[in-house]
Design an enzyme around this catalytic site. Structure first.
Site, PDB file in Angstrom:
ATOM      1  N   GLN A   1      10.604  -3.659   6.183  1.00 22.22           N
ATOM      2  CA  GLN A   1       9.400  -4.459   6.029  1.00 22.22           C
ATOM      3  C   GLN A   1       9.535  -5.467   4.889  1.00 22.22           C
ATOM      4  O   GLN A   1       9.074  -6.603   5.009  1.00 22.22           O
ATOM      5  CB  GLN A   1       8.195  -3.563   5.785  1.00 22.22           C
ATOM      6  CG  GLN A   1       7.621  -2.957   7.062  1.00 22.22           C
ATOM      7  CD  GLN A   1       6.177  -2.524   6.889  1.00 22.22           C
ATOM      8  OE1 GLN A   1       5.900  -1.362   6.665  1.00 22.22           O
ATOM      9  NE2 GLN A   1       5.262  -3.460   7.002  1.00 22.22           N
TER      10      GLN A   1
ATOM     11  N   VAL B   1       2.711   2.261   2.436  1.00 21.35           N
ATOM     12  CA  VAL B   1       1.830   3.063   3.290  1.00 21.35           C
ATOM     13  C   VAL B   1       2.538   3.418   4.591  1.00 21.35           C
ATOM     14  O   VAL B   1       2.457   4.561   5.076  1.00 21.35           O
ATOM     15  CB  VAL B   1       0.514   2.312   3.563  1.00 21.35           C
ATOM     16  CG1 VAL B   1      -0.322   3.049   4.602  1.00 21.35           C
ATOM     17  CG2 VAL B   1      -0.279   2.142   2.275  1.00 21.35           C
ATOM     18  N   HIS B   2       3.251   2.455   5.190  1.00 21.46           N
ATOM     19  CA  HIS B   2       4.004   2.740   6.411  1.00 21.46           C
ATOM     20  C   HIS B   2       5.087   3.797   6.158  1.00 21.46           C
ATOM     21  O   HIS B   2       5.308   4.683   6.985  1.00 21.46           O
ATOM     22  CB  HIS B   2       4.653   1.468   6.947  1.00 21.46           C
ATOM     23  CG  HIS B   2       3.704   0.570   7.691  1.00 21.46           C
ATOM     24  ND1 HIS B   2       2.844  -0.290   7.046  1.00 21.46           N
ATOM     25  CD2 HIS B   2       3.479   0.418   9.023  1.00 21.46           C
ATOM     26  CE1 HIS B   2       2.125  -0.944   7.952  1.00 21.46           C
ATOM     27  NE2 HIS B   2       2.490  -0.535   9.150  1.00 21.46           N
ATOM     28  N   GLU B   3       5.747   3.698   4.999  1.00 25.98           N
ATOM     29  CA  GLU B   3       6.780   4.685   4.669  1.00 25.98           C
ATOM     30  C   GLU B   3       6.161   6.059   4.453  1.00 25.98           C
ATOM     31  O   GLU B   3       6.763   7.087   4.789  1.00 25.98           O
ATOM     32  CB  GLU B   3       7.536   4.234   3.410  1.00 25.98           C
ATOM     33  CG  GLU B   3       8.741   5.092   3.057  1.00 25.98           C
ATOM     34  CD  GLU B   3       9.807   5.066   4.144  1.00 25.98           C
ATOM     35  OE1 GLU B   3      10.456   6.123   4.361  1.00 25.98           O
ATOM     36  OE2 GLU B   3      10.016   4.008   4.770  1.00 25.98           O
TER      37      GLU B   3
ATOM     38  N   SER C   1       1.672  -2.480   1.774  1.00 21.94           N
ATOM     39  CA  SER C   1       1.682  -2.173   3.208  1.00 21.94           C
ATOM     40  C   SER C   1       2.936  -1.398   3.588  1.00 21.94           C
ATOM     41  O   SER C   1       2.881  -0.426   4.358  1.00 21.94           O
ATOM     42  CB  SER C   1       1.602  -3.472   4.010  1.00 21.94           C
ATOM     43  OG  SER C   1       1.713  -3.227   5.390  1.00 21.94           O
TER      44      SER C   1
END
Length: 531
Positions: A487, A467-469, A464
């Protein structure tokens, strides 16, 4: 089965769940939806009303000030011009988005080939699916880079591309699993037909396996997907299952006695019925069960539903309330307008100041001296944008989409504002993606990679965070790892929340949570702007 719009009770599952039945979709409304009777009767309903009245008056004040200074409610209006000029890029964005959604049909084509046994899912099928998914997301990101879209276009297209990626993955891996079950069932049915043609011998047979070596205790239970899965997991040490031994005995054409034929038949029929239950899943009609679900209409129907977890059937409402849909549509554009006003008034000037400092050659140390002031300028507008973004997506857009598609499960989020730990926030902030990660990352890590729950949690959080990065890299064109680091810091904070110092201090835990929500977005933006 359609449920009355007024019915609010959760519908229990019609049959025990199997391997991919860890989630149960039921008829629900989201917390702030006016159709939810709990929302209107909430003791905090007045604060909800006050919040939107405050937002309205706040925007009116900003608009009036902008009108006095610049002759326009949006002020200098750079953000709006960046979003809609040049005009053809918006048209290209929408066309590319439509093409991206259409390309998800590749996953359907692959599943049709798997069902027809042109390719085997347990062989090269899942490899081809993963290769396609890598090409798909690479194409999505590559197009944003090629066109050099502004961050607004990039965020929309990349996030929607990630949603389509998750949808394809869930669709492919659930149907791929069902294809294995389907062909296993066909093999056992063929063995049953062979067994029917065998004339048993009267004398005791020496053909392996003897009846005494066959486990029959499970036959007292009703055949179901759950019983099948529990039986499979209870025999991890067995190299050759009883069913495979029976199939080999039938295939050998060696003589079988009457007792063997009877026991073999009971065992095979139990397995066939259990596999049939797995193929039905949560469907209530044969048309929805595998492989009848593998139609182009079913695939694209799933693509437009507000969920990223594929099921054979979902609870559906029986009509569309067009007044409600129009209300949500107006709310979408209204919230976007409010977000643009806040960004233009409070965030854009700070961003331009950092750009000016870099253009003027201000050294890094000089820019960092402005960090505390930049943070204080951004903390409140970013908090406002954070809340509005959440409300825009999970309350207005998803509810609008659910209403238009008759999708009855509106539990898109939980009471995340009451969170006392970050793992609770991860579950409640975005339930559609949480459900995807739970099924296809967390549980799949445990079953496929044979890891424990703690390692599976670490894998889920890390994926997760990556993906955010990736999204941050698409926006800023910089790979810094700030968001990934923050995170991953949630994991030790989760452990801290379970210690004796914080376990029963809900208010303190909630304060720590809100401190992170307040400061996180503004710190991230400031770091990306300064460095």
């Amino acid at each position: 089965m359609n449920l009355p719009r007024q019915q609010q009770q959760q519908r229990p599952p019609s049959r025990p769940p199997g391997k991919f039945a860890d989630l149960v979709f039921t008829r629900k409304f989201s917390t702030f939806d006016r159709q939810n009777p709990n929302a209107a009767n909430s003791p905090f309903h007045g604060f909800f009303t006050l919040f939107w009245m405050g937002v309205f008056l706040f925007v009116v004040k900003i608009g009036a000030e902008n009108w006095r200074r610049h002759g326009s409610p949006l002020g200098t209006n750079e953000i709006m011009r960046g979003m809609f000029s040049p005009g053809p890029e918006v048209v290209l964005l929408l066309a590319a988005d439509g093409a991206m959604c259409a390309l998800t049909g590749v996953s359907w084509v692959l599943q049709v080939l798997v069902k027809r046994r042109v390719v085997r899912w347990e062989g090269v099928g899942w490899v081809l699916q993963n290769i396609w998914q890598a090409m798909f997301i690479a194409g999505v990101i590559g197009l944003t880079m090629l066109r050099e879209w502004p961050w607004t276009h990039t965020v929309f297209f990349v996030l929607h591309g990630l949603v389509m990626l998750m949808k394809q993955h869930s669709y492919a891996f659930y149907n791929g699993h069902l294809s294995t079950v389907y062909h296993r069932r066909l093999q056992l049915l063929a063995k049953l037909k062979q067994l029917e043609r065998i004339a048993p011998v009267k004398a005791p047979s020496n053909t392996e396996p003897p009846v005494s070596a066959i486990t029959t205790s499970h036959l007292v239970h009703t055949p179901s997907a759950r019983e099948y899965e529990q039986r499979r997991r209870s025999l991890p040490h067995v190299k050759v299952p009883d069913v495979d031994k029976i199939a080999a005995a039938i295939e050998s054409r060696e003589p079988l006695d009457e007792t063997q034929v009877q026991v073999f038949e009971r065992v095979l029929k139990w397995e066939v019925d259990a596999l049939s239950d797995e193929l039905r899943g949560k469907s209530t009609t044969p048309a929805r069960a595998y492989p009848n679900n593998l139609t182009l209409v079913n695939h694209y129907e799933y693509i437009v539903l507000p969920t990223v977890v594929y099921e054979l059937e979902y609870p559906r409402s029986d009509s569309i309330n067009w007044y409600y849909a129009a209300e949500k549509l107006v709310a979408c554009f209204g919230i976007i307008f409010v977000m643009i006003v806040i960004s233009q008034a409070f965030i854009y000037p700070v961003v331009m100041d950092t750009v000016r400092m870099k253009e003027e050659g201000v050294p890094l140390a000089g820019r960092f001296r402005q960090f505390p002031w930049m943070l204080s300028d951004l903390i409140f507008p970013f908090m406002m944008e954070y809340l509005l973004t959440w409300y825009l997506i999970w309350e207005t857009i998803l509810n609008l989409l659910a209403e238009l598609t008759y999708f009855a499960d509106r539990s898109f989020y939980g009471a995340w504002w009451n969170c006392v730990s970050w793992d609770q926030f991860a579950r409640d902030w975005n339930r559609p993606v949480h459900n995807f990660l739970l099924r296809h990352v967390y549980h799949s890590s445990i079953s496929a990679m044979r890891v424990d729950k703690h390692t599976a949690t670490l894998i889920t959080f890390f994926l997760s965070a990556c993906v955010h990065e990736l999204v941050m890299w698409c926006i800023f064109k910089k790979l810094r790892g700030y968001l990934l680091f923050l995170q991953m810091c949630q994991l030790p904070l989760v452990r801290l929340s379970r210690t004796k110092w914080l376990r029963h201090r809900a208010t303190l835990g909630n304060m720590i949570f809100w401190l992170g929500i307040f400061t996180g977005p503004s710190i991230l933006c400031s770091l990306y702007l300064i460095l």
